[in-house]
Motif scaffolding. Structure first.
Motif, PDB file in Angstrom:
ATOM      1  N   GLU A   1       0.827  -1.205   0.000  1.00 52.05           N
ATOM      2  CA  GLU A   1       0.000   0.000   0.000  1.00 52.05           C
ATOM      3  C   GLU A   1       0.858   1.250   0.000  1.00 52.05           C
ATOM      4  N   SER A   2       1.958   1.245   0.759  1.00 50.64           N
ATOM      5  CA  SER A   2       2.844   2.412   0.791  1.00 50.64           C
ATOM      6  C   SER A   2       3.504   2.628  -0.561  1.00 50.64           C
ATOM      7  N   LEU A   3       3.882   1.553  -1.227  1.00 50.69           N
ATOM      8  CA  LEU A   3       4.459   1.675  -2.563  1.00 50.69           C
ATOM      9  C   LEU A   3       3.453   2.273  -3.544  1.00 50.69           C
ATOM     10  N   LYS A   4       2.225   1.803  -3.464  1.00 48.90           N
ATOM     11  CA  LYS A   4       1.189   2.328  -4.350  1.00 48.90           C
ATOM     12  C   LYS A   4       0.952   3.813  -4.094  1.00 48.90           C
ATOM     13  N   MET A   5       0.851   4.182  -2.819  1.00 53.74           N
ATOM     14  CA  MET A   5       0.594   5.583  -2.500  1.00 53.74           C
ATOM     15  C   MET A   5       1.770   6.472  -2.880  1.00 53.74           C
ATOM     16  N   ALA A   6       2.987   5.966  -2.718  1.00 49.70           N
ATOM     17  CA  ALA A   6       4.159   6.739  -3.117  1.00 49.70           C
ATOM     18  C   ALA A   6       4.156   6.987  -4.622  1.00 49.70           C
ATOM     19  N   LEU A   7       3.759   5.973  -5.380  1.00 45.48           N
ATOM     20  CA  LEU A   7       3.696   6.141  -6.833  1.00 45.48           C
ATOM     21  C   LEU A   7       2.587   7.117  -7.225  1.00 45.48           C
ATOM     22  N   VAL A   8       1.480   7.106  -6.493  1.00 43.85           N
ATOM     23  CA  VAL A   8       0.412   8.079  -6.743  1.00 43.85           C
ATOM     24  C   VAL A   8       0.920   9.503  -6.500  1.00 43.85           C
ATOM     25  N   VAL A   9       1.680   9.692  -5.430  1.00 37.38           N
ATOM     26  CA  VAL A   9       2.249  11.014  -5.141  1.00 37.38           C
ATOM     27  C   VAL A   9       3.192  11.432  -6.263  1.00 37.38           C
ATOM     28  N   ILE A  10       4.044  10.513  -6.704  1.00 40.00           N
ATOM     29  CA  ILE A  10       4.982  10.820  -7.788  1.00 40.00           C
ATOM     30  C   ILE A  10       4.236  11.202  -9.058  1.00 40.00           C
ATOM     31  N   GLY A  11       3.111  10.557  -9.304  1.00 41.05           N
ATOM     32  CA  GLY A  11       2.340  10.842 -10.509  1.00 41.05           C
ATOM     33  C   GLY A  11       1.425  12.042 -10.399  1.00 41.05           C
ATOM     34  N   THR A  12       1.277  12.588  -9.186  1.00 34.58           N
ATOM     35  CA  THR A  12       0.332  13.693  -8.978  1.00 34.58           C
ATOM     36  C   THR A  12       1.025  15.038  -8.767  1.00 34.58           C
ATOM     37  N   LEU A  13       2.067  15.068  -7.957  1.00 35.21           N
ATOM     38  CA  LEU A  13       2.671  16.341  -7.557  1.00 35.21           C
ATOM     39  C   LEU A  13       3.245  17.156  -8.721  1.00 35.21           C
ATOM     40  N   PRO A  14       3.938  16.543  -9.697  1.00 34.37           N
ATOM     41  CA  PRO A  14       4.517  17.381 -10.761  1.00 34.37           C
ATOM     42  C   PRO A  14       3.497  18.253 -11.480  1.00 34.37           C
ATOM     43  N   ILE A  15       2.338  17.697 -11.842  1.00 26.43           N
ATOM     44  CA  ILE A  15       1.347  18.491 -12.562  1.00 26.43           C
ATOM     45  C   ILE A  15       0.693  19.514 -11.646  1.00 26.43           C
ATOM     46  N   MET A  16       0.662  19.233 -10.328  1.00 27.12           N
ATOM     47  CA  MET A  16       0.105  20.210  -9.388  1.00 27.12           C
ATOM     48  C   MET A  16       0.989  21.443  -9.284  1.00 27.12           C
ATOM     49  N   PHE A  17       2.297  21.283  -9.472  1.00 25.74           N
ATOM     50  CA  PHE A  17       3.216  22.408  -9.365  1.00 25.74           C
ATOM     51  C   PHE A  17       3.114  23.360 -10.554  1.00 25.74           C
ATOM     52  N   VAL A  18       2.463  22.931 -11.628  1.00 26.67           N
ATOM     53  CA  VAL A  18       2.324  23.795 -12.798  1.00 26.67           C
ATOM     54  C   VAL A  18       1.286  24.879 -12.561  1.00 26.67           C
ATOM     55  N   TYR A  19       0.263  24.566 -11.768  1.00 26.73           N
ATOM     56  CA  TYR A  19      -0.861  25.486 -11.599  1.00 26.73           C
ATOM     57  C   TYR A  19      -0.459  26.861 -11.071  1.00 26.73           C
ATOM     58  N   PRO A  20       0.417  26.971 -10.040  1.00 27.19           N
ATOM     59  CA  PRO A  20       0.740  28.316  -9.539  1.00 27.19           C
ATOM     60  C   PRO A  20       1.320  29.239 -10.596  1.00 27.19           C
ATOM     61  N   PHE A  21       2.040  28.690 -11.584  1.00 28.44           N
ATOM     62  CA  PHE A  21       2.645  29.526 -12.612  1.00 28.44           C
ATOM     63  C   PHE A  21       1.609  30.034 -13.614  1.00 28.44           C
ATOM     64  N   LEU A  22       0.483  29.331 -13.719  1.00 26.67           N
ATOM     65  CA  LEU A  22      -0.568  29.718 -14.674  1.00 26.67           C
ATOM     66  C   LEU A  22      -1.792  30.307 -13.986  1.00 26.67           C
ATOM     67  N   GLN A  23      -1.735  30.432 -12.660  1.00 29.04           N
ATOM     68  CA  GLN A  23      -2.925  30.835 -11.916  1.00 29.04           C
ATOM     69  C   GLN A  23      -3.438  32.203 -12.344  1.00 29.04           C
ATOM     70  N   LYS A  24      -2.524  33.162 -12.523  1.00 31.39           N
ATOM     71  CA  LYS A  24      -2.938  34.515 -12.894  1.00 31.39           C
ATOM     72  C   LYS A  24      -3.691  34.511 -14.223  1.00 31.39           C
ATOM     73  N   HIS A  25      -3.099  33.892 -15.250  1.00 34.50           N
ATOM     74  CA  HIS A  25      -3.747  33.838 -16.554  1.00 34.50           C
ATOM     75  C   HIS A  25      -4.980  32.954 -16.521  1.00 34.50           C
ATOM     76  N   PHE A  26      -4.911  31.884 -15.728  1.00 32.74           N
ATOM     77  CA  PHE A  26      -6.037  30.948 -15.660  1.00 32.74           C
ATOM     78  C   PHE A  26      -7.276  31.643 -15.111  1.00 32.74           C
ATOM     79  N   MET A  27      -7.129  32.361 -14.000  1.00 32.05           N
ATOM     80  CA  MET A  27      -8.270  33.041 -13.406  1.00 32.05           C
ATOM     81  C   MET A  27      -8.803  34.129 -14.329  1.00 32.05           C
ATOM     82  N   LYS A  28      -7.904  34.862 -14.985  1.00 32.34           N
ATOM     83  CA  LYS A  28      -8.346  35.903 -15.900  1.00 32.34           C
ATOM     84  C   LYS A  28      -9.078  35.302 -17.090  1.00 32.34           C
TER      85      LYS A  28
END
Length: 295
Positions: free
Chosen positions: A259-286
């Protein structure tokens, strides 16, 4: 009395929003916490952990010791960057062309684009097309079939149509051709909408796995999401990463649960794309705001 009612209303709104935010955060906290425990703590605490007592990165170490995760991440990054760039480029060009009201055949073309939103080609016909184009087992099998996003074409077309005609006329008077008009005037004006659409396309590219399952037999281009899917459907993943001869896994502290291996892989597959949002937030909201006002 009015001020009291207003304060009560605001307090209720804040409480409800905070409660919903907390409920939404619990799954993410659970996934991250589960990825930070070894097998000993996982067994001792009954398998449901919201805060690890002795956090450890052993699950991540196990995953990155092999080449599969690194290769899958690289494939996903290539697909996301290449796919988003090409889809956004082709979508923008199509939207700009269709925004011209004097374009011959504009109405039939818009009709066919609308049809593709409502009806797709089907899995088997699409597979046959990809096969006959000799795209199987290549990164292009994941990109070319979705090179034009029909819904985004209609959204961007609306943005281009809402740009004042005076700007276009001034540019034409100054000698700008269609290419320079699109590149220097129209695209910068529609940048907020393109940022919002680009974010949606990028997230869709990052999260896609079914097309890779269908079109790719060679694991070289398997994305991280397909690796996650395969891990969740495998019963041997724990034994694979707990090889005693490599990790001294007879010691429970050095073992990591499946279960820990699965959750670690989920984190690896989720966090990178989440870090993109702050850079586009200004244009995204506008872009979302303009879409709501002008659309």
């Amino acid at each position: 009395m009015t001020n009291f009612n207003e304060r009560l209303y605001q307090a209720i709104n804040i409480t409800v929003v905070l409660g919903l935010a907390l409920l939404s955060a619990i799954p993410l906290v659970y996934v991250i916490s589960m990825s930070l425990v070894n097998e000993q703590e996982w067994i001792a605490r009954g398998g449901f952990i919201l805060w690890p007592n002795q956090p450890t990165l052993i699950a991540y170490e196990r995953l990155f010791q092999g080449s599969a995760v690194i290769q899958a991440l690289g494939s996903t990054v290539v697909r996301t960057v290449l796919g988003t760039s090409l889809v956004l480029t082709m979508t923008t060009i199509a939207a700009y062309v269709l925004s011209k009201k004097n374009l011959p055949g504009r109405t039939p073309m818009l009709f066919f684009i609308l049809v593709t939103i409502l009806i797709n080609g089907g899995l088997i016909p699409t597979y046959l097309v990809v096969r006959d184009l000799h795209l199987l087992d290549s990164i292009w099998a994941l990109i070319i079939p979705g090179l034009i996003d029909s819904w985004s074409v209609l959204v961007l077309k609306q943005f281009f149509e809402n740009i004042p005609d005076e700007l276009e006329e001034s540019a034409v008077i100054d000698g700008a051709g269609e290419f320079m008009l699109m590149l220097k005037i129209m695209i910068p004006m529609a940048a907020p909408a393109m940022a919002a659409i680009g974010l949606f396309i990028g997230v869709a590219q990052w999260n896609s796995w079914f097309d890779a399952l269908i079109y790719l037999n060679d694991p070289q281009w398997h994305p991280i999401q397909l690796l996650i899917r395969n891990m969740f459907s495998s019963s041997e993943i724990g034994a694979q990463f707990n090889n005693a001869s490599q990790h001294n896994a007879l010691n429970p502290v050095n073992r990591v649960s499946t279960e820990s291996l699965k959750m670690a892989l989920v984190v690896i597959g989720t966090l990178p794309i989440m870090f993109v949002y702050p850079f586009l937030q200004k244009h995204f909201m506008k872009g979302m705001y303009l879409g709501a006002v002008k659309g």
